[in-house]
Each structure stands twice: as structure tokens, then as C-alpha cells.
Design a protein around this motif. Sequence first.
Motif, PDB file in Angstrom:
ATOM      1  N   ASP A   2     -59.719  17.374 -17.416  1.00  0.00           N
ATOM      2  CA  ASP A   2     -59.040  17.138 -18.571  1.00  0.00           C
ATOM      3  C   ASP A   2     -58.140  16.043 -18.819  1.00  0.00           C
ATOM      4  O   ASP A   2     -57.685  15.594 -17.486  1.00  0.00           O
ATOM      5  CB  ASP A   2     -58.468  18.725 -18.868  1.00  0.00           C
ATOM      6  N   ILE A   3     -57.389  16.019 -19.664  1.00  0.00           N
ATOM      7  CA  ILE A   3     -56.364  14.870 -19.947  1.00  0.00           C
ATOM      8  C   ILE A   3     -55.209  15.685 -20.424  1.00  0.00           C
ATOM      9  O   ILE A   3     -55.355  16.323 -21.424  1.00  0.00           O
ATOM     10  CB  ILE A   3     -56.832  13.743 -20.658  1.00  0.00           C
ATOM     11  N   GLN A   4     -54.030  15.141 -19.872  1.00  0.00           N
ATOM     12  CA  GLN A   4     -52.751  15.653 -20.538  1.00  0.00           C
ATOM     13  C   GLN A   4     -51.905  14.492 -20.654  1.00  0.00           C
ATOM     14  O   GLN A   4     -51.655  13.655 -19.559  1.00  0.00           O
ATOM     15  CB  GLN A   4     -52.138  16.625 -19.486  1.00  0.00           C
ATOM     16  N   PHE A  26     -51.912  12.571 -17.086  1.00  0.00           N
ATOM     17  CA  PHE A  26     -52.589  13.291 -16.000  1.00  0.00           C
ATOM     18  C   PHE A  26     -53.974  13.283 -16.222  1.00  0.00           C
ATOM     19  O   PHE A  26     -54.384  13.476 -17.552  1.00  0.00           O
ATOM     20  CB  PHE A  26     -52.192  14.776 -15.809  1.00  0.00           C
ATOM     21  N   ILE A  27     -54.919  12.883 -15.127  1.00  0.00           N
ATOM     22  CA  ILE A  27     -56.180  13.305 -15.448  1.00  0.00           C
ATOM     23  C   ILE A  27     -56.705  14.198 -14.349  1.00  0.00           C
ATOM     24  O   ILE A  27     -56.443  14.060 -13.238  1.00  0.00           O
ATOM     25  CB  ILE A  27     -57.116  12.026 -15.354  1.00  0.00           C
ATOM     26  N   GLY A  28     -57.292  15.292 -15.019  1.00  0.00           N
ATOM     27  CA  GLY A  28     -57.466  16.674 -14.083  1.00  0.00           C
ATOM     28  C   GLY A  28     -55.919  17.140 -13.520  1.00  0.00           C
ATOM     29  O   GLY A  28     -55.114  16.876 -14.199  1.00  0.00           O
ATOM     30  N   SER A  29     -56.025  16.982 -12.110  1.00  0.00           N
ATOM     31  CA  SER A  29     -54.673  17.467 -11.614  1.00  0.00           C
ATOM     32  C   SER A  29     -53.929  16.302 -11.199  1.00  0.00           C
ATOM     33  O   SER A  29     -52.736  16.540 -10.538  1.00  0.00           O
ATOM     34  CB  SER A  29     -54.793  18.533 -10.592  1.00  0.00           C
ATOM     35  N   ASP A  30     -54.292  15.134 -11.286  1.00  0.00           N
ATOM     36  CA  ASP A  30     -53.823  13.805 -10.689  1.00  0.00           C
ATOM     37  C   ASP A  30     -52.978  13.158 -11.724  1.00  0.00           C
ATOM     38  O   ASP A  30     -53.502  12.771 -12.781  1.00  0.00           O
ATOM     39  CB  ASP A  30     -54.829  12.859 -10.415  1.00  0.00           C
ATOM     40  N   GLU A  31     -51.670  13.023 -11.513  1.00  0.00           N
ATOM     41  CA  GLU A  31     -50.920  12.017 -12.113  1.00  0.00           C
ATOM     42  C   GLU A  31     -51.273  10.575 -12.016  1.00  0.00           C
ATOM     43  O   GLU A  31     -51.229  10.104 -10.988  1.00  0.00           O
ATOM     44  CB  GLU A  31     -49.389  11.976 -11.924  1.00  0.00           C
TER      45      GLU A  31
END
Lengths: 292, 353
Positions: B3-5, B61-66
Motif C-alpha cells: 500500500d501507499i501512504q 510510505f510504500i508498504g511499511s518503508d518510509e
Amino acid sequence: MAPAPRKAMSEPGLWWLCLPAAAVFVVFFVIPVASLFGLSFNKSVAGVISYSNELTFDNFVRIFTRATYYEAILRSIWIAAVVSVTSLAFGYPLAYLIAKTTHPGRNTLLMILVLSSMQLDMVIRLFGLMVLFGDNGLINGFLLYLGLISRPLPLMYNTFGVIVGLVQITLPFMVLSLIGIIKAIHPSLEEAARSLGASRLQAFFSIVLPLSMPGILAGALLVFALSISSYVVPALMGGWKVIVLPIHIYQQIAEVGRWQFGAAIAVVLFVTSVIAVAIYHQAAARTSGGRT
Amino acid sequence: MSDIQLKNLTKSYGTYTAVAGIDLKIGEGEFFSLLGPSGCGKSTTLRMIAGFIRPTSGEIFIGSDEVTALPPEKRDIGIVFQNYAIFPHMSVAENIAFGLKLRKRPKEEVRSKVKAALQQVGLAGYEDRYQRQLSGGEQQRVALARVLVTEPRILLLDEPLSALDKSLREEMKYWIKDLQKRLGITTVYVTHDQDEALTMSDRIGVMQKARVVQVGTPEEIYERPKTLFVTTFIGHSNVIDVTVVSKGPDMMVVLDGRKLPTRGPENLEAGRAAKLVVRPENVLINPDARASVTLSAKVIGESYQGAIVRYRLGIGAQEIIAERQNSIGNERFSPGAEVMIGWDPGMTEVLAT
Ligand SMILES: Nc1ncnc2c1ncn2[C@@H]1O[C@H](COP(=O)(O)OP(=O)(O)OP(=O)(O)O)[C@@H](O)[C@H]1O
Ligand SMILES: [Mg+2]
């Protein structure tokens, strides 16, 4: 896709548009050069310019049997090649910078910088270099003053000086040949490469550099032709010690008055240049996959 | 796949703010469109996600990575550009192999993956072609194949259809959507074309002047617009001047001296001027009992559109548009005719001016 441009030549009734240029080309280039070349097959007699019917290859035999002349041929080719490579090495980063600068003010400034060096006559620019590079010039003066050297470095009146002079003269031509080509490489190509996992350097070497090839080839060719035929730069920066073909031509014609022999050297210079360019073109076409 | 945040994502150029504090969550496998007019900051947002533009502030954030500070090549994304950006000095096969070679995959694997990718996009046998030998649609497919072989975590598309002609655009719209669904890859799609956004997206974020003004499914965006901008940007809307009589779910407004039931937000006080929004296809002419709201109107103009007929109608001093299916048996009305018009209050919305 953009429609293919219409070819003016295939447009009926427009062919005469090329007549003025063709006339100028014939009258001011083909005729004088052909007549000079014609002289080269006459016997060399000091002070005589008129044609005689006696044809001879003596002049050419002389060129290829005297070390001084064929050494000059090799020296001319060698210097022109080194200048091409050097000019490319200095010109590419500059052209890249100008092509990638989007800020209009900075872009104009850089362009003026490149073009301004073409505003002054070549001789004046070379005098400027001499002020800098001479034995008593600014560079040597400064280094001597600092005590870094005990006698002037030989920066001028040698091959190094000639190469520096030629690079200075030819750099704007190289930069101008490159800017358009680099600008035409759409930034999204580089970005696509980056997004696929290429670092900045990898993107440059795999995308931008190969796509700059037409500009690199054209620029190098132009610089090579300008360098191999230059008389003024070797004369001023080489101080008559770096003897290339144009110097021989000048000496034979202007000093000794042997037009026929000078003409023969000019023919050799011309043919050498054409052969070098042809070989280069072949090699270039092969390395760039025929996309020139 | 991830996901993307986006958290308070902002980009300023000097004093100009191209993207102003966007907060978004795009779910795994979702097809999310950023829709908005030219210059609203869609591309800037997408290019910040891709890593080509450094945000002035905010986090990605892409997935849990900033990934906010990572260069594009470290983000594991795939992006397709408006001009496709096929490398002109490489064959189709070399283009597609580009990402795999950078990942130092064995030759055999590269070859088979290139072949499979071409098969997937329906271009089997195109390996040795060059960009100049491809049509726009084919370049589009190659660009997608080139991105998809690297199995990116997210797919970013910036107006990928705008360079194609209309019929090809229609075809590619469904084709891209199908491919995305099959792969289940999280996708952000930038467009200024509402049709594309409505037909392709799971959710749409409508952007206006550097901000996201509404996020929702295509139905929500089309049928429940939150602002006048959204309702006028997405499709056609009649925007009618009314006065609020009572607020809330049982909202009543006055139009042309008549009290009409409708729906609207809580913050519109009685007595205020507001806008009643109703889509042309929901304005019925000489309706049957279904329409609980009826008004008398006069036909001002009629224009034939093929599948539909569009009428300009006058209600008092105001003009609205009605669209009617042009099917057999549907009566046509000439300018000057007096008609009744009506609509379902549930298909209307009152918005602040
Ligand atoms: N490098 C820049 N410097 C200054 N302003 C910029 C820069 N890049 C973009 N902008 C401005 O930011 C705004 C948003 O640009 P962006 O490219 O994101 O628009 P967009 O929504 O993609 O529009 P379009 O549909 O036309 O592509 C525009 O008004 C643009 O002028
Ligand atoms: Mg854009």
C-alpha cells in the motif's frame, strides 16, 4: 507522430532555390581550390603561378620521400585527433550543463559565455592565451613567484601549446554540436531508467551518452577538420616549432614562392583529412549501430 | 506489492505551492486515480511518490518503508510516462530486459521473462523491433511490459492514454484495468479525463489547486460530490440557485417559489442562499409518479446528440439541462412547449455556494 517534412527538392519548381548557394560554392570554393590543386601537377618553379602543359608527379614523390613531410602528415593527424578528444572531454560536461539548465537567466549566461569566445578574432584570442601561457606569462610568473618552480614551464611554442590553442578555438563548435542533441533527449528516458533501477551514473552511461552519439560524432568531426587545417594556431602557439602540414604550405607558397609544391602539400592535406574522416565515419557507424 | 501512504505531502517552488499537504492512504492492490484540471499538482504528487521530486515536507510510505529520502532506483516502483519513454537505441527486447540486467539476473532467465512479458501484453514476436517501428499503442504496451517484468511494488501511470487517438484510448482503458486487476498491483493513475477515472478506478482522489478535495469510489464522487468544484468537474451538472428553508437530512429549499425536498449538509442554515445540484440525466420530463418533485418548465432549446436528446429548460429565470434517452417511443419536445419536469430528491444535493 509528426508528419514527414516535405522535401523541398522534390517539390516541382523549387529546385532553383539552391542555385545561389551552388553558385557561391562553385565560384568561391570549387574553382579556386581546383585551380590550386591543378598547379600541384606542374614542375615546381619559384615565383611562377601560370600553368604549363608538362604534367609531373615530382612534387608528390618529394613529399613522400622526405621524412620532414610525412612526419608532418602524421603530426597533423595526431594533433587533430588529440584536440578532438580533448575538446569532447571539456565540451561534453559544459554542453550537458547548458542543455539541462532550465533556469532561463542562467542558461542565457552560459550560452553567452560559450558564444562570446567566438565573437573575437582567433588571433586576438590566441594573444590572450599567450599572455597567460608564455615563459613570462601569468601562469609561469605566478608559479615562479610562489617558488613552486625554478624555471618557466614549457607551456607554449610546443605541441602542448598548439593543442591548448586548438582546443580553445574549437570548443564552442563542439559545445554547439552537442547542446541540441543532448536537449533532444527527453528527460523521461533518464527517469524511466532510474525507475527501473539504474543509478544516476548508470542512467547516464546506458541512456544519455549513447543517445548523444550523433552530436559527439558530428562535433568531433567538425573539430578534427578545423584542427587539421588550422594554420594560425600552430603558427602562433607553436612558434614555428610544431611543423604541421598547413605550416609547410604557407612556407612553400608565401616564403619560397613555390606554388606548385605548396599546392601538392595542400592536396595531400585535403586527401589525408578526407580519408581520416571516412575511416572515422565507418568506425563510428559501426559503434553506434548505424544510427548516425 | 504494497500500500501507499502520503502524510502531509507538500511541494513548494519558491512562494508557489504545487502540492499542499496531501494525506492519502492507497490500499494494497487498489487502482487509485488522481483526477483534476491542468496544473493542480497531480504529476508533482506522482513524481514525489516516484522519487523524481523531493518533497518540501511530509512523508511517503510504500508498504511499511518510509521512502521519502530514497532515490527512485531504490524505491522498487514502476512508472509509465505520457510519452512512454521507450529507449530509442535499444530493441524492444533490450528495453524490457533493462531492469532485469540491472538486477544481474542470469541470461536465460532474462530471455524467458522478456518473452513472457511480451506475451502478457500481446506483443509476442516484437523482440527485435525498435521504438520507431512501433505505434503509440504498442509503445504503451512495451512500456508496461518493461515495468512489469521487474515486479515492482507499485505501478505509477502519468496520463498514459492522452497521446492515443480516441478509439485506441477506449480499448487501452479496459486493457490496462484488466491487466492491473489480474496482477493485483497497487496503482496510482494520474489523469485529467473524468471518463478514464470513473471507468478504471477503485477510488478517485479529486484534486483542485494543490489539494485533494474529495476521495471516494467513482459512484460517491459522481453521485455524492462534496463541493461545487467536484460536481462541475466530473460530468455535467445543473447548478441551480435556491434558498434553504430547513437544514439536515429532510432539507427543504425554495426554487421558483416552490418548496422542494432534497438533501444537504448540516452547516447550511435556513434562509441562506445555496446551490441545488442535479445531473441532467436525472431531470425527467413529464415524469410518472416516481418523481416526487415536480415543477413546470418551458422548453427553450433542443439539441440532438445521437443516443440522447438534450433539452434546455427554463424554470422561472433559471435555465437547466435535461437529457433523455433517444429510444423508440420517447416523445420529443419542441422549443416553446410547456412541460412538467421532476426528479427524485435522493438524486439531488444542496451545496454551499
Ligand atoms: N519546477 C517547477 N518550478 C515551478 N513551478 C512548477 C514546477 N513544476 C511544476 N510547477 C507548477 O506546479 C503546478 C503543478 O504542476 P503539475 O505538473 O503537478 O500539474 P498537473 O496537475 O500534472 O497538470 P497537467 O494536467 O497539466 O499535467 C503547476 O502550476 C506548475 O506550473
Ligand atoms: Mg501532469
